[in-house]
Write a protein that holds these residues in place. Structure first.
Motif, PDB file in Angstrom:
ATOM      1  N   PHE A 154       0.840  -1.198   0.000  1.00 11.44           N
ATOM      2  CA  PHE A 154       0.000   0.000   0.000  1.00 11.44           C
ATOM      3  C   PHE A 154       0.871   1.242   0.000  1.00 11.44           C
ATOM      4  N   ASP A 155       0.520   2.191  -0.854  1.00 10.32           N
ATOM      5  CA  ASP A 155       1.188   3.484  -0.882  1.00 10.32           C
ATOM      6  C   ASP A 155       0.117   4.538  -1.113  1.00 10.32           C
ATOM      7  N   GLY A 156      -0.112   5.386  -0.133  1.00 13.89           N
ATOM      8  CA  GLY A 156      -1.179   6.363  -0.249  1.00 13.89           C
ATOM      9  C   GLY A 156      -0.763   7.748   0.212  1.00 13.89           C
ATOM     10  N   ASP A 157      -1.136   8.757  -0.565  1.00 16.47           N
ATOM     11  CA  ASP A 157      -0.910  10.151  -0.171  1.00 16.47           C
ATOM     12  C   ASP A 157      -2.078  10.630   0.674  1.00 16.47           C
ATOM     13  N   TRP A 158      -1.763  11.405   1.708  1.00 14.35           N
ATOM     14  CA  TRP A 158      -2.829  11.986   2.517  1.00 14.35           C
ATOM     15  C   TRP A 158      -3.724  12.864   1.648  1.00 14.35           C
ATOM     16  N   GLN A 159      -5.004  12.862   1.933  1.00 15.33           N
ATOM     17  CA  GLN A 159      -5.890  13.822   1.270  1.00 15.33           C
ATOM     18  C   GLN A 159      -5.533  15.237   1.727  1.00 15.33           C
ATOM     19  N   TYR A 160      -5.177  15.351   2.996  1.00  9.97           N
ATOM     20  CA  TYR A 160      -4.737  16.632   3.550  1.00  9.97           C
ATOM     21  C   TYR A 160      -3.310  16.435   4.060  1.00  9.97           C
ATOM     22  N   GLU A 161      -2.345  16.844   3.259  1.00  7.71           N
ATOM     23  CA  GLU A 161      -0.949  16.594   3.610  1.00  7.71           C
ATOM     24  C   GLU A 161      -0.511  17.438   4.809  1.00  7.71           C
ATOM     25  N   PHE A 162       0.449  16.894   5.545  1.00  8.73           N
ATOM     26  CA  PHE A 162       1.078  17.615   6.645  1.00  8.73           C
ATOM     27  C   PHE A 162       2.194  18.478   6.053  1.00  8.73           C
ATOM     28  N   ALA A 163       2.061  19.781   6.159  1.00  9.75           N
ATOM     29  CA  ALA A 163       3.077  20.673   5.596  1.00  9.75           C
ATOM     30  C   ALA A 163       4.411  20.453   6.311  1.00  9.75           C
ATOM     31  N   ALA A 203      10.012  13.802  15.469  1.00  2.00           N
ATOM     32  CA  ALA A 203       9.604  14.820  14.502  1.00  2.00           C
ATOM     33  C   ALA A 203       8.088  14.785  14.434  1.00  2.00           C
ATOM     34  N   MET A 204       7.439  15.818  14.977  1.00  2.00           N
ATOM     35  CA  MET A 204       5.983  15.843  15.087  1.00  2.00           C
ATOM     36  C   MET A 204       5.385  16.649  13.933  1.00  2.00           C
ATOM     37  N   MET A 205       4.575  15.983  13.106  1.00  2.00           N
ATOM     38  CA  MET A 205       3.896  16.646  11.994  1.00  2.00           C
ATOM     39  C   MET A 205       2.600  17.290  12.502  1.00  2.00           C
ATOM     40  N   SER A 206       2.050  18.200  11.710  1.00  2.00           N
ATOM     41  CA  SER A 206       0.824  18.883  12.134  1.00  2.00           C
ATOM     42  C   SER A 206      -0.038  19.235  10.925  1.00  2.00           C
ATOM     43  N   VAL A 207      -1.362  19.058  11.091  1.00  2.00           N
ATOM     44  CA  VAL A 207      -2.306  19.455  10.054  1.00  2.00           C
ATOM     45  C   VAL A 207      -3.553  20.008  10.729  1.00  2.00           C
ATOM     46  N   GLU A 208      -4.157  21.007  10.100  1.00  2.00           N
ATOM     47  CA  GLU A 208      -5.393  21.601  10.618  1.00  2.00           C
ATOM     48  C   GLU A 208      -6.444  21.530   9.514  1.00  2.00           C
ATOM     49  N   GLU A 209      -7.511  20.777   9.755  1.00  2.00           N
ATOM     50  CA  GLU A 209      -8.513  20.540   8.721  1.00  2.00           C
ATOM     51  C   GLU A 209      -9.850  20.174   9.350  1.00  2.00           C
ATOM     52  N   ASP A 210     -10.867  20.091   8.512  1.00  2.00           N
ATOM     53  CA  ASP A 210     -12.134  19.492   8.918  1.00  2.00           C
ATOM     54  C   ASP A 210     -11.988  17.983   8.751  1.00  2.00           C
ATOM     55  N   VAL A 221      -4.413  18.007  14.179  1.00  2.00           N
ATOM     56  CA  VAL A 221      -3.857  16.702  14.497  1.00  2.00           C
ATOM     57  C   VAL A 221      -2.340  16.787  14.404  1.00  2.00           C
ATOM     58  N   GLU A 222      -1.680  16.352  15.445  1.00  2.00           N
ATOM     59  CA  GLU A 222      -0.220  16.258  15.456  1.00  2.00           C
ATOM     60  C   GLU A 222       0.156  14.781  15.537  1.00  2.00           C
ATOM     61  N   LEU A 223       0.945  14.340  14.579  1.00  2.00           N
ATOM     62  CA  LEU A 223       1.277  12.925  14.439  1.00  2.00           C
ATOM     63  C   LEU A 223       2.764  12.770  14.200  1.00  2.00           C
ATOM     64  N   PRO A 224       3.439  11.881  14.932  1.00  2.00           N
ATOM     65  CA  PRO A 224       4.877  11.695  14.705  1.00  2.00           C
ATOM     66  C   PRO A 224       5.159  11.060  13.347  1.00  2.00           C
ATOM     67  N   LYS A 225       6.251  11.472  12.739  1.00  2.00           N
ATOM     68  CA  LYS A 225       6.781  10.727  11.597  1.00  2.00           C
ATOM     69  C   LYS A 225       7.428   9.469  12.165  1.00  2.00           C
ATOM     70  N   PHE A 226       7.173   8.328  11.539  1.00  2.00           N
ATOM     71  CA  PHE A 226       7.819   7.123  12.055  1.00  2.00           C
ATOM     72  C   PHE A 226       7.857   6.035  10.989  1.00  2.00           C
ATOM     73  N   SER A 227       8.814   5.140  11.147  1.00  2.00           N
ATOM     74  CA  SER A 227       8.951   3.972  10.283  1.00  2.00           C
ATOM     75  C   SER A 227       9.105   2.746  11.163  1.00  2.00           C
ATOM     76  N   LEU A 228       8.542   1.638  10.704  1.00  2.00           N
ATOM     77  CA  LEU A 228       8.627   0.381  11.447  1.00  2.00           C
ATOM     78  C   LEU A 228       8.949  -0.758  10.493  1.00  2.00           C
ATOM     79  N   THR A 229       9.740  -1.691  10.964  1.00  2.00           N
ATOM     80  CA  THR A 229       9.925  -2.973  10.291  1.00  2.00           C
ATOM     81  C   THR A 229       9.804  -4.028  11.372  1.00  2.00           C
ATOM     82  N   GLU A 230       8.791  -4.884  11.244  1.00  2.00           N
ATOM     83  CA  GLU A 230       8.509  -5.848  12.304  1.00  2.00           C
ATOM     84  C   GLU A 230       8.459  -7.273  11.751  1.00  2.00           C
TER      85      GLU A 230
END
Length: 403
Positions: A196-205, A223-230, A290-299
């Motif tokens: 799966f590869d998906g772009d946010w409908q409302y990207e975090f600047a 690294a905390m991302m942030s977006v303000e939207e409905d 919404v504030e969301l951390p950037k993160f990567s996982l390999t499990e």
């Protein structure tokens, strides 16, 4: 079970099932319960089971595990088949219904748009000393579009062939699922891969991403991302949940954040798949940040123990397993391992996720407000869901992060 082999005979890019269902639940017909709902209930139970035995971050693709096991059950018989069908939650389905519904779901999930890519593939790696039963081969090819490859298990290049397939199906995000030399007693591996590869409908600047603390088992900087939207949002007594759509809303990430003073485990103890679904239906658009951390996982996980605890015992028992419908051989067959490997990257542009499930068959000889604010600065749970089918493709929980 932490970070061990994850080969389920099904490779997936992209659970407390053992609880006895009531007699009333057992009478539900295929018409009353869709394959999507059935898979989601299996997803919930499997995740619970994995979560109970893990103490860190978790990321699985229950959809991949389900498809890999669904292919495998086509070769099972008697009590082995009954247990597998019960654990998958399809004991009221005929095998034909299960296969037809899975085929329909797999086709409906395939997506290739400018902003979303979702694809999956199945393969069977057959020891060339064995021959598949004709009915089994017909089913996995017809309903699961599985590519059947006869291979020399003793040849070191066979592992390279399998890993090359995995790498291709996961867009190079998962490069290896097996190691050479392969066990000479392996009869086959059933593999499912999902990507799966998906772009946010409302990207975090990117300019709004800042360093911020994350309060997990210990305080770390992320690294905390942030977006303000409905955004679709719902607040409950012990948690709040927000929907972050991808593309034009065909798929979404749902994030469940416990309230301050409430642990994620406390929320999970009270939350079932049914109550989660109920909250989803009550979500409404609301202006918020919404504030969301950037993160990567390999499990990596070995799912043997989790599936056994859910009730799939005989399939792993070398004395009592019955997979007489897999091959033409009279040799005793059983599931030796169910391995699951996943990859996840969440950033300002969107989300990339992959999973592989490999099944190895072996022989022997709150108050309403005008706005809301969510900062994922403590353990949280998340789901990636295809909106039309409501299929839970990925699930995870975050307990600790580093920059």
């Amino acid at each position: 079970m932490k970070k061990s082999w994850i080969m389920l005979g099904c490779i997936l890019l992209l659970v407390s099932c053992g609880k006895d269902r009531s007699e009333e639940e057992r009478t539900v017909t295929i018409i009353e319960q869709s394959i999507e709902q059935t898979q989601n209930e299996f997803a919930w139970e499997l995740f619970e089971e994995v979560s109970e035995s893990e103490d860190g971050n978790i990321f699985i693709s229950p959809y991949s595990v389900f498809i890999a096991l669904a292919m495998t059950v086509n070769g099972a018989e008697a009590e082995t088949k009954e247990e597998m069908m019960q654990v998958l939650g399809v004991d009221n389905f005929s095998l034909e219904q299960l296969n037809e519904d899975n085929e329909r779901l797999m086709v409906s999930l395939e997506k290739a748009t400018e902003k979303i890519t979702l694809q999956s593939a199945n393969a069977i790696w057959l020891n060339d000393l064995y021959t598949l039963e004709k009915d089994f081969q017909h089913r996995v090819k017809t309903y699961y579009a599985a590519n059947v490859e006869e291979v020399d298990i003793t040849d070191a290049t066979t592992a390279d062939l399998i890993n090359m397939w995995v790498k291709e199906q996961t867009n190079k995000r998962i490069e290896e699922i097996v190691e050479a030399p392969l066990d000479e007693q392996l009869v086959m591996m059933l593999t499912n891969a999902i990507y799966f590869d998906g772009d946010w409908q409302y990207e975090f600047a990117e300019e709004r991403t800042v360093d911020a603390p994350f309060y997990g088992k210990e305080e770390t900087e992320v690294a905390m991302m942030s977006v303000e939207e409905d955004l679709s949002y719902k607040e409950e007594a012990s948690f709040e949940m927000v929907q972050l759509p991808y593309g034009e809303g065909e798929m979404s990430m749902y994030i469940l954040l416990p309230k301050e003073g409430t642990t994620l485990q406390e929320v999970q103890d009270e939350l079932s798949y049914e109550s989660f679904s109920s909250v989803r239906t009550k979500m409404k658009p609301k202006k918020g940040t919404v504030e969301l951390p950037k993160f990567s996982l390999t499990e990596e996980y070995e799912l043997n123990d989790a599936l056994i605890r859910l009730g799939m015992e005989k399939a792993f028992d070398d004395e009592h397993a019955n997979f007489s419908n897999l091959t033409t051989s009279d040799d005793p067959l059983w599931i030796d391992f169910v391995q699951h490997k996943t990859f996840l990257d969440v950033n300002e542009q969107g989300t990339e996720a992959a999973a592989v499930t490999n099944v190895g068959i072996k022989t022997m000889s709150a108050k309403e407000d005008d706005s809301f604010y969510m900062q994922m600065n403590r353990p949280f749970q998340f789901f990636i869901i295809e909106e039309e089918t409501e299929a839970i493709l990925f699930m995870g929980e975050i307990h600790s992060l580093t920059k």
